[in-house]
Design a protein around this motif. Structure first.
Motif, mmCIF file in Angstrom:
data_model
loop_
_atom_site.group_PDB
_atom_site.id
_atom_site.type_symbol
_atom_site.label_atom_id
_atom_site.label_comp_id
_atom_site.label_asym_id
_atom_site.label_seq_id
_atom_site.Cartn_x
_atom_site.Cartn_y
_atom_site.Cartn_z
ATOM 1 N N CYS A 5 8.966 26.134 16.215
ATOM 2 C CA CYS A 5 8.684 27.208 17.170
ATOM 3 C C CYS A 5 9.016 28.549 16.531
ATOM 4 O O CYS A 5 10.148 28.763 16.092
ATOM 5 C CB CYS A 5 9.508 26.991 18.432
ATOM 6 S SG CYS A 5 9.214 28.200 19.692
ATOM 7 N N CYS A 8 11.952 30.510 18.885
ATOM 8 C CA CYS A 8 13.362 30.133 18.941
ATOM 9 C C CYS A 8 13.794 29.339 17.719
ATOM 10 O O CYS A 8 14.980 29.069 17.560
ATOM 11 C CB CYS A 8 13.655 29.344 20.213
ATOM 12 S SG CYS A 8 12.816 27.776 20.325
ATOM 13 N N CYS A 28 7.599 23.458 23.524
ATOM 14 C CA CYS A 28 8.802 23.597 22.710
ATOM 15 C C CYS A 28 10.002 23.147 23.544
ATOM 16 O O CYS A 28 10.169 23.579 24.680
ATOM 17 C CB CYS A 28 8.972 25.042 22.269
ATOM 18 S SG CYS A 28 10.518 25.332 21.418
ATOM 19 N N GLY A 30 13.014 23.854 22.965
ATOM 20 C CA GLY A 30 14.057 24.868 23.007
ATOM 21 C C GLY A 30 13.807 25.941 24.048
ATOM 22 O O GLY A 30 14.680 26.268 24.837
ATOM 23 N N CYS A 31 12.586 26.534 24.043
ATOM 24 C CA CYS A 31 12.351 27.708 24.890
ATOM 25 C C CYS A 31 11.250 27.478 25.913
ATOM 26 O O CYS A 31 10.868 28.410 26.614
ATOM 27 C CB CYS A 31 12.022 28.917 24.029
ATOM 28 S SG CYS A 31 10.556 28.712 23.015
HETATM 29 ZN ZN LIG Z 1 10.764 27.534 21.151
#
Ligand SMILES: [Zn+2]
Length: 131
Positions: A5, A8, A28, A30-31
């Motif tokens: 990504c 992030c 993603c 993470g984000c």
């Molecule tokens: Zn991300």
């Protein structure tokens, strides 16, 4: 296949079996940014593009595993996909087994008469020709 990504830095591992020939959206871990990916024969047709979409979209195929730039795993409900089960229908249910007096496995549970319809075992048990 790896989707790193750019926002992030989380590395999303798109496992080969479901993503081998895939055209659709993933997210993603993470984000929660939704990406449109197109993969043919295991290689990317075009780079993943961020698209509009809600992270709760049911047709999202989540990555199998993800980790942060400092190699900490990102897990949790809605982040990564759970591992596939060989027999999802029997997972967690007790197996019908019979043990002898020494505790050794001897058989599965006895079949019920209605499960023997048309079977050779029923013909042997009843001594009648099957209809
Ligand atoms: Zn991300």
């Amino acid at each position: 296949m790896l989707l790193k990504c750019p926002k992030c830095g989380v590395k999303n591992y798109l496992d080969p079996y479901p993503f081998w020939n895939f055209k659709g959206k993933t997210k993603c871990a993470g984000c929660d940014v939704v990406y449109a990916v197109e993969i043919a024969n295991g290689s990317s047709v075009r780079p993943p593009q961020p698209v509009s979409g809600t992270p709760k979209d049911p047709d999202l195929l989540l990555p199998g595993f993800a980790d942060t730039p400092d190699n900490k795993p990102v897990t949790g409900d809605g982040k990564t996909r759970p591992a596939p089960r060989a027999r999802a229908d029997v997972y967690g249910k007790p197996k019908p087994i019979v043990r002898n007096s020494r505790g050794r496995l001897v058989a599965g549970r006895p079949l019920k008469p209605e499960e023997l319809v048309g079977s050779r075992a029923r013909y042997v048990a009843e001594g009648k020709e099957p209809r």
